[in-house]
Write a protein that holds these residues in place. Structure first.
Motif, mmCIF file in Angstrom:
data_model
loop_
_atom_site.group_PDB
_atom_site.id
_atom_site.type_symbol
_atom_site.label_atom_id
_atom_site.label_comp_id
_atom_site.label_asym_id
_atom_site.label_seq_id
_atom_site.Cartn_x
_atom_site.Cartn_y
_atom_site.Cartn_z
ATOM 1 N N GLU A 1 0.894 -1.138 0.000
ATOM 2 C CA GLU A 1 0.000 0.000 0.000
ATOM 3 C C GLU A 1 0.934 1.189 0.000
ATOM 4 O O GLU A 1 1.719 1.335 0.937
ATOM 5 N N PHE B 1 -12.124 0.424 -3.155
ATOM 6 C CA PHE B 1 -11.756 0.509 -1.733
ATOM 7 C C PHE B 1 -11.002 1.809 -1.416
ATOM 8 O O PHE B 1 -10.936 2.230 -0.267
ATOM 9 N N TYR C 1 -12.054 3.415 2.121
ATOM 10 C CA TYR C 1 -11.172 3.557 3.268
ATOM 11 C C TYR C 1 -9.841 4.232 2.980
ATOM 12 O O TYR C 1 -9.372 5.064 3.752
ATOM 13 N N PHE D 1 -3.822 -0.834 11.120
ATOM 14 C CA PHE D 1 -3.070 -1.892 10.468
ATOM 15 C C PHE D 1 -1.563 -1.673 10.525
ATOM 16 O O PHE D 1 -0.808 -2.497 10.070
ATOM 17 N N ASP E 1 -19.092 2.149 10.458
ATOM 18 C CA ASP E 1 -17.670 2.045 10.124
ATOM 19 C C ASP E 1 -17.543 1.814 8.615
ATOM 20 O O ASP E 1 -18.506 1.446 7.957
ATOM 21 N N ASP E 2 -16.321 2.009 8.112
ATOM 22 C CA ASP E 2 -16.164 1.904 6.659
ATOM 23 C C ASP E 2 -16.150 0.465 6.169
ATOM 24 O O ASP E 2 -16.674 0.150 5.104
ATOM 25 N N SER E 3 -15.519 -0.422 6.939
ATOM 26 C CA SER E 3 -15.389 -1.804 6.462
ATOM 27 C C SER E 3 -15.079 -2.722 7.638
ATOM 28 O O SER E 3 -14.624 -2.272 8.689
ATOM 29 N N ILE E 4 -15.333 -4.012 7.421
ATOM 30 C CA ILE E 4 -14.861 -5.020 8.375
ATOM 31 C C ILE E 4 -13.946 -5.938 7.594
ATOM 32 O O ILE E 4 -14.347 -6.473 6.551
ATOM 33 N N VAL E 5 -12.723 -6.089 8.056
ATOM 34 C CA VAL E 5 -11.779 -6.966 7.357
ATOM 35 C C VAL E 5 -11.593 -8.233 8.205
ATOM 36 O O VAL E 5 -12.128 -9.290 7.914
ATOM 37 N N ARG E 6 -10.884 -8.097 9.289
ATOM 38 C CA ARG E 6 -10.705 -9.258 10.181
ATOM 39 C C ARG E 6 -11.810 -9.351 11.231
ATOM 40 O O ARG E 6 -12.022 -10.391 11.821
ATOM 41 N N GLY E 7 -12.427 -8.228 11.532
ATOM 42 C CA GLY E 7 -13.459 -8.204 12.570
ATOM 43 C C GLY E 7 -12.911 -7.770 13.923
ATOM 44 O O GLY E 7 -13.679 -7.512 14.857
ATOM 45 N N THR E 8 -11.610 -7.680 14.037
ATOM 46 C CA THR E 8 -10.985 -7.320 15.311
ATOM 47 C C THR E 8 -11.446 -5.941 15.794
ATOM 48 O O THR E 8 -11.821 -5.767 16.952
ATOM 49 N N THR E 9 -11.414 -4.990 14.890
ATOM 50 C CA THR E 9 -11.728 -3.613 15.279
ATOM 51 C C THR E 9 -13.184 -3.499 15.722
ATOM 52 O O THR E 9 -13.474 -2.951 16.793
ATOM 53 N N ILE F 1 -4.153 -3.650 -1.890
ATOM 54 C CA ILE F 1 -4.767 -3.306 -0.603
ATOM 55 C C ILE F 1 -4.493 -4.450 0.365
ATOM 56 O O ILE F 1 -4.467 -5.618 -0.023
ATOM 57 N N ASP F 2 -4.311 -4.108 1.625
ATOM 58 C CA ASP F 2 -3.918 -5.093 2.622
ATOM 59 C C ASP F 2 -5.075 -6.004 3.054
ATOM 60 O O ASP F 2 -5.742 -5.750 4.050
HETATM 61 P P1 AMP Z 1 -10.533 -5.226 11.123
HETATM 62 O O1 AMP Z 1 -11.919 -5.622 10.749
HETATM 63 O O2 AMP Z 1 -10.195 -5.343 12.543
HETATM 64 O O3 AMP Z 1 -9.534 -5.971 10.281
HETATM 65 O O4 AMP Z 1 -10.339 -3.693 10.817
HETATM 66 C C1 AMP Z 1 -11.110 -3.011 9.923
HETATM 67 C C2 AMP Z 1 -10.804 -1.556 10.048
HETATM 68 O O5 AMP Z 1 -9.454 -1.300 9.616
HETATM 69 C C3 AMP Z 1 -11.696 -0.750 9.132
HETATM 70 O O6 AMP Z 1 -12.677 -0.137 9.877
HETATM 71 C C4 AMP Z 1 -10.782 0.282 8.508
HETATM 72 O O7 AMP Z 1 -10.833 1.473 9.249
HETATM 73 C C5 AMP Z 1 -9.430 -0.313 8.619
HETATM 74 N N1 AMP Z 1 -9.039 -0.967 7.353
HETATM 75 C C6 AMP Z 1 -9.812 -1.580 6.475
HETATM 76 N N2 AMP Z 1 -9.100 -2.066 5.441
HETATM 77 C C7 AMP Z 1 -7.840 -1.738 5.671
HETATM 78 C C8 AMP Z 1 -6.638 -1.939 4.966
HETATM 79 N N3 AMP Z 1 -6.612 -2.599 3.820
HETATM 80 N N4 AMP Z 1 -5.501 -1.434 5.477
HETATM 81 C C9 AMP Z 1 -5.529 -0.797 6.637
HETATM 82 N N5 AMP Z 1 -6.643 -0.588 7.357
HETATM 83 C C10 AMP Z 1 -7.783 -1.037 6.891
#
Ligand code: AMP
Length: 474
Positions: free
Chosen positions: A16, A256, A260, A331, A363-371, A404-405
């Motif tokens: 990125e 994306f 984000y 991240f 929130d903008d997105s859920i990737v891993r769900g941790t946040t 994108i990560d």
């Molecule tokens: P998580 O679901 O814990 O992996 O985190 C998702 C949050 O990380 C989102 O709310 C974004 O604010 C941020 N995020 C989403 N995609 C990325 C990405 N590719 N690189 C860095 N941060 C991200």
């Protein structure tokens, strides 16, 4: 893991990054301009950065690990000479391969003299290209695909850098927003699908290229236009000329970026990132009304969407989370436990605002769900009576291999669980996502079509390297 042995030429890295370039007709302190440009692009990469300056047939550069103001303290910035052209790069790699060796710009002495290159994106056929080059006796110092690009551009240049760029770029598959500099030319290339953004600006008679318009604004320039998919812009003493790589039938700019990655004050392909995010909130309110007392956004990227939701629904916008403005993106932390901790370091519930309230949090997105899981817990502990999570994008179900990560299916909660299961996992009372069509609707003023691969596997390229390296998808 960083493959130190380099046995497998495929590096498995995703980048990125942000790129910046300036061409001046007068010799001056172009490094300073690049510094401010990179500062504005810091959100695109926080691990390493670098600036290369062309002066009197030479190129001098400096790069280091860390944020732009850390790497370029007064002394290091002053060590760069005055010159006519400069390029810069901010980088964030996602696999721990964050060594200084992999920092950019890549600077080499080649068939066109001293040359520098900086790249944002990810090639999907690096493995094949690298193997061919190795068979051809090339040696590699780094594990980044940008080095492959540099070698191929040099291979085909024969004293004419433009020919080298045009011929080499035909071989690249994947995403690339590229800046290349020799002692007398600045060249900017956007891949044929226009996956990563790249813009052209001017400041009097100086030319600027950058990943995002916010960098052109930051250096006092005027945005001229987006560089078109497949366009190669050459800037030299005769001005600006365009050439085109073979064009694709459609474009596929990364959606994306709007969700984000890009800064809200940037405009990509004619569409304001801020407006797109606000529209996402408005669409959520229109299609998914919820009875709640207050609506709020996760800072920073989703605050504007929550305001959009509030405008349409009439539910008051109230801040639910305070953000520590000195903490960067979640991240940045390379491993999961660090990432989990960083959420509470980064944010805290505003208890007085949420106590006893039915809350919509966007929130903008859920990737891993941790946040999201951490945030929901924080809001409940802060006294919220109900927590309804709404997401300004569809379910992320597929990895991105174009810069994108989001690297493997295993990492993506949306690839492995249903929406109901994700809702349970994050502990929310309800969970709502936009559909792909609704997301496209938020950026309908953009002039290009979109890559929505992370949501629906609709990628512009076949998987090449990624299929070959199945472990990424386990
Ligand atoms: P998580 O679901 O814990 O992996 O985190 C998702 C949050 O990380 C989102 O709310 C974004 O604010 C941020 N995020 C989403 N995609 C990325 C990405 N590719 N690189 C860095 N941060 C991200």
């Amino acid at each position: 893991m960083y493959r130190r042995d380099l046995k497998l030429p495929f590096d498995g890295m995703h980048e990125e990054c942000g790129v910046f370039g300036i061409y001046s007709n007068e010799t001056r302190d172009v490094a300073h301009t690049a510094y401010y440009g990179l500062y504005a692009l810091q959100h695109r990469g926080q691990e390493s950065c670098g600036i290369a300056v062309a002066y009197a047939n030479q190129v001098r550069y400096f790069k280091g690990m860390g944020l732009v103001p850390e790497v370029f303290d007064k002394e290091h910035l002053a060590s760069l000479p005055e010159g006519d052209i400069a390029i810069g790069h901010v980088r964030y790699s996602t696999t721990g391969a964050s060594s200084l060796l992999n920092a950019q710009p890549i600077v080499f002495a080649g068939k066109c003299g001293k040359t520098a290159l900086a790249h944002n994106g990810n090639l999907t056929n690096t493995k094949q290209l690298r193997e061919e080059l190795i068979r051809d006796n090339a040696v590699f110092q780094t594990s980044i695909d940008s080095e492959v690009m540099a070698l191929l551009i040099n291979k085909y240049s024969d004293g004419d850098i433009l020919q080298g760029v045009l011929r080499a770029c035909k071989l690249f598959k994947g995403s690339f927003a590229l800046v290349v500099m020799t002692s007398d030319k600045l060249i900017a290339v956007r891949d044929p699908f226009g996956i990563r953004p790249l813009v052209l600006g001017k400041n009097l008679d100086e030319y600027i290229v950058a990943s995002e318009t916010c960098a052109i604004d930051a250096v006092g320039g005027n945005v001229v236009r987006d560089i078109r998919p497949g366009e190669v812009v050459v800037i030299d003493s005769e001005g600006e000329h365009s050439y085109f790589l073979e064009r694709e039938k459609c474009s596929a700019s990364c959606i994306f970026e709007y969700v984000y990655f890009a800064r809200p004050d940037s405009v990509i392909d004619g569409c304001s990132v801020y407006a797109a995010r606000k529209e996402a909130g408005r669409i959520l309110a229109k299609y998914y009304p919820i009875h709640a007392d207050i609506v709020s956004g996760v800072p920073d990227s989703a605050v504007v969407a929550a305001r959009g939701y509030s405008e349409v629904s009439g539910i008051p916008y109230v801040e639910a989370l305070a953000k520590n403005r000195y903490v960067g993106r979640t991240f940045i932390q390379p491993d999961q436990s660090m990432r989990e901790n960083s959420v509470s370091v980064k944010m805290n519930a505003l208890r007085a605002n949420i106590r006893g309230k039915r809350l919509i949090i966007i929130d903008d997105s859920i990737v891993r769900g941790t946040t999201s899981r951490k945030i929901v817990r924080m809001l409940r502990e802060g006294g919220a009576k109900e927590v309804h999570m709404m997401i300004c994008s569809p379910v992320v179900k597929h990895p991105c291999y174009l810069g994108i990560d989001m690297q493997s299916y295993a990492q993506l909660i949306g690839a492995n669980r249903s929406v109901d299961e994700i809702c349970k996992y994050i502990g929310a009372d309800s969970l709502t996502y936009l559909t792909v069509d609704q997301l496209k609707e938020t950026c309908k003023s953009a002039k290009l079509d979109f890559c929505t691969g992370c949501f629906d596997a609709n990628y512009p390229y076949a998987l090449d390297d990624y299929q070959a390296d199945k472990h990424k998808f386990e």
